[in-house]
Motif scaffolding. Sequence first.
Motif, PDB file in Angstrom:
ATOM      1  N   GLN A  76       6.525  23.245 -26.891  1.00  0.00           N
ATOM      2  CA  GLN A  76       5.307  22.331 -26.465  1.00  0.00           C
ATOM      3  C   GLN A  76       4.989  21.693 -27.792  1.00  0.00           C
ATOM      4  O   GLN A  76       4.990  21.951 -29.136  1.00  0.00           O
ATOM      5  CB  GLN A  76       4.421  23.229 -26.169  1.00  0.00           C
TER       6      GLN A  76
ATOM      7  N   GLN B  24       2.046  21.239 -29.267  1.00  0.00           N
ATOM      8  CA  GLN B  24       0.804  21.745 -29.948  1.00  0.00           C
ATOM      9  C   GLN B  24       1.505  22.673 -30.769  1.00  0.00           C
ATOM     10  O   GLN B  24       0.651  23.471 -31.729  1.00  0.00           O
ATOM     11  CB  GLN B  24      -0.201  22.248 -29.187  1.00  0.00           C
ATOM     12  N   THR B  25       2.687  23.193 -30.654  1.00  0.00           N
ATOM     13  CA  THR B  25       3.604  24.072 -31.359  1.00  0.00           C
ATOM     14  C   THR B  25       4.086  23.801 -32.681  1.00  0.00           C
ATOM     15  O   THR B  25       4.574  24.754 -33.374  1.00  0.00           O
ATOM     16  CB  THR B  25       4.210  24.969 -30.411  1.00  0.00           C
TER      17      THR B  25
ATOM     18  N   TRP C 172       2.916  25.133 -36.230  1.00  0.00           N
ATOM     19  CA  TRP C 172       2.600  26.559 -35.996  1.00  0.00           C
ATOM     20  C   TRP C 172       3.439  27.284 -36.953  1.00  0.00           C
ATOM     21  O   TRP C 172       4.985  27.179 -36.995  1.00  0.00           O
ATOM     22  CB  TRP C 172       2.707  27.366 -34.472  1.00  0.00           C
TER      23      TRP C 172
END
Length: 573
Positions: free
Chosen positions: A438, A440-441, A444
Amino acid sequence: MKKGSLIRQLAIMLTAQILLLIVVLLLVIAYTIHNARVEKEKMLSNLLTVYGQNLENRIQRADGILENITLNQSTELDLITSDKESERYYARVELFESMRAATTNDDTVEILLVAENRYYSALMTQNSTLGVQQKERLQEFALRLLEPNQQANRWRFARIGDTIYLYRAYCWNHRVIAAFISVQEFWKTDVNAEYEDLTWLLTDPSGYLWAMQGEELPLKLGCTIKEEPVGAYLQDGIPLADGAIRLYCCTKTDFVWDALQGNMIGLILILLVTITFALILVRYIYLQILSPMGQMVCVLQQIDPQEQDLSLHIPCKNREFSILQDAFNTLMQENIGLRFRSYERQIEVRNAELRAIRLQLKPHFFLNAITTISSLSMQGKNLEIRQYIDVLSKNIRYMFKSGMRTVPLSEELQNIEAYFEMQELKYPGTVFYCIQAQPQTQQWPIPHMLIHTVVENVYKYAVTVGGDICTVLISARLEQHGGQETMLCIEIEDDGPGYPEEFLERIRKQENSDLLREGKHIGLQSLAKMLELMYGRTDLMELENLEPHGAHSRFWIPQVAIIKDEVATDAVE
């Protein structure tokens, strides 16, 4: 055992003290009212006895007058019904003189009346002025007493005209002699004049109210006295005239207020002083004890264990709390120093363990790389060797970034793609891979070499030269772990033979030491230990086999590690 709050207990005790003071005050008031009622009862009882005795004496004097005339003038009483008119005349004259003398010498009896129904004549003497109609009514009343079934030989009440009388009559042989006293005349006594706030009641034996004198009460003549009137205190009645009359004494209940008025100023002063002292005590305890304790508890609850300044700065106005605050600050500073030294030792130990784990991971990679280069050299594939060394240099540069514990997911995925490219030169056409992450990862932070270690394990146990194509799927997404914290979920699947069941069972039981001694799946065991050290949890790695074959690895990565990253620098230029 649950402990109660000292502040709450003190507040309850202070409230109980104030309530106790109020209860004591109410008891004092109740005691005063009781004493006032008892004293009033005694006073009324004594007064009723004295006044009743005066009235009883008057009735006895009236009885004496009536009996004297009846006995001393018995002959004249007989002759007033004689057949001879002259005897009747002289008898009436003599009887009248005797009756007038009796009423003149003693005003106890207001009216004396003698009547006979044979010739319908009557004699009357009185101490008060009576109208003609009232005299006729009295004569008619006396004659009615001669009728059959009339009981007159005792004191009774009767309303004659507009006046209520007490009367007593003797009846015999068509003759009657009666004494009448109006209740207005009967009330005349010095005792009643001394107590204007009292009410006197006269009733017959049945309780029928015939007369009332004194202070007004919500009572009407003609009612029956059965209980205390509203707003009044009724003293038990006493009998008069051998029980033919009952005398009652009443007073309004505001005598209780009159009794309290004398003590009310003192009670109010005591109450005000007590409440004022209690409020001062409550305020003092609040300012000197409750408020500092409340502030201390509030500060202690808000202190962050990660902060270095674990001290209290509360203005204390008493020596005890100042000493307590200074002692607390001293203990906190010593505790902080000990804790920091303990943290430093723990960090040093964990850093040493992490360095040892990385040293375990890297030799496997280099040995495999050297073996691959040697194999390509024996096959005379010089071009492939140059391509392999070029990709290998990228992996080595990424692997030897010193001081780095976590990297963004995007860097790890770039490195793993380079690793797939390098391994394609060794195992051409044997591995198909797919990576999904994804957006948004991408940034991370994940442990360094996490995905690389798993993929390297796949190549070691599931890929062979000239064998079947092995599929490797890598995905990354954000999910809630256990329905609570949001973490990065990384899943790696392959369709190889899967993990040995014995290995999976030991991983679930965390029997890593036995596996390390056997030298099996050292990379995965090192990952499990690395996750535990970096995040302080043992539930972040899940390994299982797929049906009909294949291995599935799932990793849960929190956003923040308990061991913070150091600045990464390149060790290889």
